[in-house]
Design an enzyme around this catalytic site. Structure first.
Site, PDB file in Angstrom:
ATOM      1  N   ASP A 293      17.484  28.650  27.597  1.00 43.68           N
ATOM      2  CA  ASP A 293      18.594  29.575  27.371  1.00 43.68           C
ATOM      3  C   ASP A 293      19.575  29.025  26.342  1.00 43.68           C
ATOM      4  O   ASP A 293      19.607  27.818  26.076  1.00 43.68           O
ATOM      5  CB  ASP A 293      19.351  29.818  28.681  1.00 43.68           C
ATOM      6  CG  ASP A 293      18.529  30.569  29.708  1.00 43.68           C
ATOM      7  OD1 ASP A 293      17.672  31.380  29.305  1.00 43.68           O
ATOM      8  OD2 ASP A 293      18.741  30.351  30.924  1.00 43.68           O
TER       9      ASP A 293
ATOM     10  N   TYR B  64      13.769  18.443  34.723  1.00 44.34           N
ATOM     11  CA  TYR B  64      15.062  18.880  34.188  1.00 44.34           C
ATOM     12  C   TYR B  64      16.171  18.032  34.794  1.00 44.34           C
ATOM     13  O   TYR B  64      16.021  17.461  35.878  1.00 44.34           O
ATOM     14  CB  TYR B  64      15.343  20.341  34.543  1.00 44.34           C
ATOM     15  CG  TYR B  64      14.545  21.369  33.787  1.00 44.34           C
ATOM     16  CD1 TYR B  64      15.092  22.035  32.694  1.00 44.34           C
ATOM     17  CD2 TYR B  64      13.249  21.712  34.177  1.00 44.34           C
ATOM     18  CE1 TYR B  64      14.375  23.009  32.010  1.00 44.34           C
ATOM     19  CE2 TYR B  64      12.518  22.680  33.497  1.00 44.34           C
ATOM     20  CZ  TYR B  64      13.097  23.326  32.424  1.00 44.34           C
ATOM     21  OH  TYR B  64      12.381  24.289  31.754  1.00 44.34           O
TER      22      TYR B  64
END
Length: 256
Positions: free
Chosen positions: A43, A94
């Site tokens: 994103d 992540y």
């Protein structure tokens, strides 16, 4: 023959990885031509250390980096077989970084245990409107660590859905603040409610690695340049700055 390129980038420099004229992928097409696949569509605001793109062209990394936009580097290349799908990774890692504002880290760790495993994560996914979006997936591990005035939340799994990590990060921080209880989180897993959980800010998220059974040829010069860049932008104490510093540290690990 397809080739995978490892790329690192500062997410604040682009409007996401793809889907917008100011995203990173259109810049990559100017260099590589057709993009055959990518590891993750991050994103806007989300940075990456080890994302990948797949193309049909083998190019010298030095040349590629001479054409890359500011804030992005190609630091590895690997030849892969025909039919290779970069979305089918063995593992994705992540990191989410947030300021510590008094959250109870022990409660966050308890909540993290609850969110690991195989579940219907509909409450933690932003559905894009597809009729058959898979909502059941497996999260292998979530580790919550307090480092000074910052909370580091590490996630590991084969695949994460749209906004899933940012929503889980928000939920863990909310549990640490007492806004949500562990029982509330359990209820969100047992009785999914799409849209019930907000997303934490994108700037705190870094894609650390996408793991494949592939050996990459590494350009250590590009690694060092990315490392220096991330550290130079992390001088100010903020979640985003800390995320960039963590990205730099992760890049440094590839050199060891």
């Amino acid at each position: 023959m397809p080739y995978l390129y490892r790329i690192a980038y500062d997410g604040t420099m682009f409007y996401g990885f793809t889907g917008h004229p100011n995203s990173l992928e259109p810049r990559l097409r100017l260099i590589f031509g057709e993009i055959l696949g990518r590891g993750s569509r991050t994103d806007p605001g989300v940075s990456a250390v080890g994302n990948v793109v797949m193309t049909g062209r083998k190019m010298a990394l030095g040349y590629v980096n001479s054409k890359m936009p500011k804030g992005a580097w190609a630091w590895g290349i690997a030849e892969v077989p025909e039919g290779f799908n970069p979305r089918r990774a063995k593992l994705r890692r992540y990191l989410y970084v947030a300021p510590h504002w008094g959250e109870d880290v022990d409660v966050m760790r308890e909540a993290a245990k609850l969110l690991t495993g195989t579940h219907d994560y509909s409450s933690f996914i932003q559905l894009r409107g597809e009729k058959h979006t898979p909502t059941v997936t497996t999260v292998y591990d979530i580790d919550v660590t307090l480092r000074g005035d910052l909370i580091f939340i590490y996630f590991a799994g084969r695949g994460f859905r749209n906004k899933m990590i940012r929503k889980m990060a928000w939920a863990l921080l909310a549990a640490g603040r007492g806004v949500l209880s562990v029982d509330d989180l359990a209820d969100l897993l047992k009785k999914p409610r799409p849209g019930a959980v907000p997303s934490a800010p994108a700037e705190g998220l870094v894609l650390l690695d996408i793991v494949y059974d592939v050996k990459f040829e590494v350009d250590f010069s590009a690694l060092r340049k990315a490392y220096v860049y991330f550290l130079s932008k992390s001088r100010h104490l903020s979640a985003h700055a800390a995320a960039l510093r963590a990205a730099g540290e992760a890049l440094a690990m590839w050199e060891s």
